[in-house]
Design an enzyme around this catalytic site. Structure first.
Site, mmCIF file in Angstrom:
data_model
loop_
_atom_site.group_PDB
_atom_site.id
_atom_site.type_symbol
_atom_site.label_atom_id
_atom_site.label_comp_id
_atom_site.label_asym_id
_atom_site.label_seq_id
_atom_site.Cartn_x
_atom_site.Cartn_y
_atom_site.Cartn_z
ATOM 1 N N ASN A 93 42.209 43.325 42.825
ATOM 2 C CA ASN A 93 41.903 43.986 41.550
ATOM 3 C C ASN A 93 40.885 43.215 40.707
ATOM 4 O OD1 ASN A 93 42.598 45.571 38.934
ATOM 5 N ND2 ASN A 93 43.184 43.461 38.454
ATOM 6 N N TYR A 162 26.787 46.178 39.118
ATOM 7 C CA TYR A 162 28.226 46.478 39.138
ATOM 8 C C TYR A 162 28.474 47.723 39.998
ATOM 9 C CZ TYR A 162 32.859 47.903 37.478
ATOM 10 O OH TYR A 162 34.171 48.285 37.414
ATOM 11 N N SER A 165 27.980 47.133 43.676
ATOM 12 C CA SER A 165 29.040 46.278 44.242
ATOM 13 C C SER A 165 30.284 47.115 44.529
ATOM 14 C CB SER A 165 29.385 45.115 43.304
ATOM 15 O OG SER A 165 30.109 45.547 42.164
HETATM 16 P P1 NDP Z 1 40.103 42.972 32.631
HETATM 17 O O1 NDP Z 1 38.909 42.215 32.171
HETATM 18 O O2 NDP Z 1 41.161 43.324 31.644
HETATM 19 O O3 NDP Z 1 40.767 42.216 33.852
HETATM 20 C C1 NDP Z 1 39.982 41.619 34.853
HETATM 21 C C2 NDP Z 1 40.838 40.593 35.579
HETATM 22 O O4 NDP Z 1 40.008 39.971 36.582
HETATM 23 C C3 NDP Z 1 41.328 39.517 34.644
HETATM 24 O O5 NDP Z 1 42.661 39.200 34.953
HETATM 25 C C4 NDP Z 1 40.399 38.348 34.957
HETATM 26 O O6 NDP Z 1 41.062 37.120 34.767
HETATM 27 C C5 NDP Z 1 40.133 38.563 36.454
HETATM 28 N N1 NDP Z 1 38.946 37.842 36.892
HETATM 29 C C6 NDP Z 1 37.664 38.045 36.486
HETATM 30 N N2 NDP Z 1 36.850 37.149 37.082
HETATM 31 C C7 NDP Z 1 37.641 36.358 37.860
HETATM 32 C C8 NDP Z 1 37.394 35.246 38.714
HETATM 33 N N3 NDP Z 1 36.164 34.733 38.895
HETATM 34 N N4 NDP Z 1 38.449 34.677 39.356
HETATM 35 C C9 NDP Z 1 39.694 35.161 39.177
HETATM 36 N N5 NDP Z 1 39.994 36.209 38.397
HETATM 37 C C10 NDP Z 1 38.973 36.800 37.747
HETATM 38 O O7 NDP Z 1 39.526 44.302 33.298
HETATM 39 P P2 NDP Z 1 40.240 45.496 34.081
HETATM 40 O O8 NDP Z 1 41.697 45.343 34.109
HETATM 41 O O9 NDP Z 1 39.666 46.732 33.549
HETATM 42 O O10 NDP Z 1 39.622 45.264 35.534
HETATM 43 C C11 NDP Z 1 40.390 45.318 36.718
HETATM 44 C C12 NDP Z 1 39.593 46.034 37.794
HETATM 45 O O11 NDP Z 1 39.418 47.392 37.398
HETATM 46 C C13 NDP Z 1 38.190 45.477 38.034
HETATM 47 O O12 NDP Z 1 37.949 45.394 39.418
HETATM 48 C C14 NDP Z 1 37.281 46.513 37.391
HETATM 49 O O13 NDP Z 1 36.017 46.546 37.993
HETATM 50 C C15 NDP Z 1 38.074 47.776 37.628
HETATM 51 N N6 NDP Z 1 37.718 48.899 36.773
HETATM 52 C C16 NDP Z 1 37.963 48.870 35.413
HETATM 53 C C17 NDP Z 1 37.614 49.941 34.617
HETATM 54 C C18 NDP Z 1 37.846 49.974 33.137
HETATM 55 O O14 NDP Z 1 37.367 50.919 32.464
HETATM 56 N N7 NDP Z 1 38.576 49.034 32.561
HETATM 57 C C19 NDP Z 1 36.980 51.152 35.192
HETATM 58 C C20 NDP Z 1 36.778 51.085 36.617
HETATM 59 C C21 NDP Z 1 37.154 50.000 37.356
HETATM 60 P P3 NDP Z 1 40.443 35.830 34.012
HETATM 61 O O15 NDP Z 1 39.537 36.312 32.943
HETATM 62 O O16 NDP Z 1 41.687 35.147 33.534
HETATM 63 O O17 NDP Z 1 39.770 35.087 35.104
#
Ligand code: NDP
Length: 279
Positions: A93, A162, A165
């Site tokens: 995720n 994005y 990817s």
């Molecule tokens: P958030 O920013 O709320 O959560 C993203 C999570 O990814 C966080 O827990 C963050 O943790 C983690 N993360 C980011 N970079 C790293 C890294 N280098 N290493 C480890 N962990 C990492 O966003 P969402 O919950 O929205 O995103 C979750 C997924 O959903 C993503 O793949 C996103 O592309 C996808 N998505 C989201 C949408 C939206 O509208 N919100 C729409 C479509 C898809 P930390 O910062 O602690 O590292």
């Protein structure tokens, strides 16, 4: 009995948003969970939410790790197997739209942003999948990837790297699904539309801008016909469905779209024919 009782799930990116919601639901439904993210405070918040739901602490493995590093990937997989003895469910995720601090968009976006975006949204998924593979074959497990409607077929000029990817991730889901199904491992994906999470904050957008954005999208039917933004649970419930072989065993290599209808409308369709004809 809880439906994931005796199962162990890794949910990457569970220090916030969709991953946090999924981790909480898996834990409430009986799974041992590995929660992970880079931000230790937010990760602790996830852990506390799980414990507050009455889940014993020994069912939670909390790992602060950067998943773009080999060290971080190894820590997440190895600590899970060491603590729980098995891995049944991998939810890939963690992801982000890496911001361009110079404000370049479209074709002008720096190639460095491309590399960082692919490192997180695709390469880390590939590496973690490779590292988890033997454990998932042993358990006849499930993988659920989190993609995005940004993958297409609509264009995304504001988020080119994005979007591509996530398009690549969709093909990875399909191809790994066929590669792994022969070993009893199922791979599927969910493609969210707009969901209220930390996603825009991670792009450097402050809270007010994020709220304006969510409100704008929800109040424009050409953006979200349903008329409201998604919440993390809307996606987390689909993740659990795809990880539940009793419910979704015949779904292989697919991505379920959950977007309030966003991908079904084209901008021009919101204007009726009479108005457009001007008669
Ligand atoms: P958030 O920013 O709320 O959560 C993203 C999570 O990814 C966080 O827990 C963050 O943790 C983690 N993360 C980011 N970079 C790293 C890294 N280098 N290493 C480890 N962990 C990492 O966003 P969402 O919950 O929205 O995103 C979750 C997924 O959903 C993503 O793949 C996103 O592309 C996808 N998505 C989201 C949408 C939206 O509208 N919100 C729409 C479509 C898809 P930390 O910062 O602690 O590292």
């Amino acid at each position: 009995m809880a439906r994931f009782s005796g199962k162990t799930a890794i949910i990457t990116g569970s220090s916030n948003g969709i991953g946090r919601a999924a981790a909480l639901l898996f834990a409430k439904d009986g799974a041992n969970v590995t929660i992970t993210g880079r931000n230790s405070e937010r990760l602790e918040e996830t852990k506390q939410q799980i414990l507050s739901a009455g889940i014993p602490e020994n069912k939670v493995n909390s790992v602060v790790a950067d998943l773009t590093t080999e060290k971080g990937q190894d820590e997440v997989i190895n600590s899970t197997v060491a603590k729980f003895g098995q891995l049944d469910i991998l939810v890939n995720n963690a992801g982000a739209a890496v911001p361009d601090t110079q404000g370049n968009t479209g074709t002008d976006q720096n190639i460095d942003i491309y590399h960082k975006t692919f490192q997180l949204n695709l390469e880390s998924v590939i590496r973690i999948t490779q590292k988890a593979k033997a454990h998932l074959i042993a358990s006849k497990g499930e993988i659920v990837n989190v993609s995005s409607i940004a993958a297409g077929p609509q264009a995304q000029p504001g988020f080119i790297y994005y979007a591509i990817s996530k398009a690549a991730l969709d093909q990875y889901t399909r191809s790994t699904a066929i590669d792994l199904v022969q070993h009893g491992v199922r791979v599927n994906s969910v493609s969210p539309g707009l969901v209220v999470t930390g996603f825009t904050n991670a792009m450097g957008v402050p809270d007010t801008g994020s709220k304006n954005f969510y409100d704008f999208m929800a109040s424009h039917k050409e953006c979200i016909p349903l008329g409201k933004s998604g919440q993390p649970d809307d996606i987390a419930n689909i993740i659990l469905f795809l990880a539940d072989r009793n419910l979704s065993s015949y779904i292989v290599g697919q991505s379920i779209v959950a977007d309030g209808g966003s991908t079904l409308v084209m901008g021009c369709q919101v204007h009726d024919m009479k108005t457009m004809l001007g008669l």
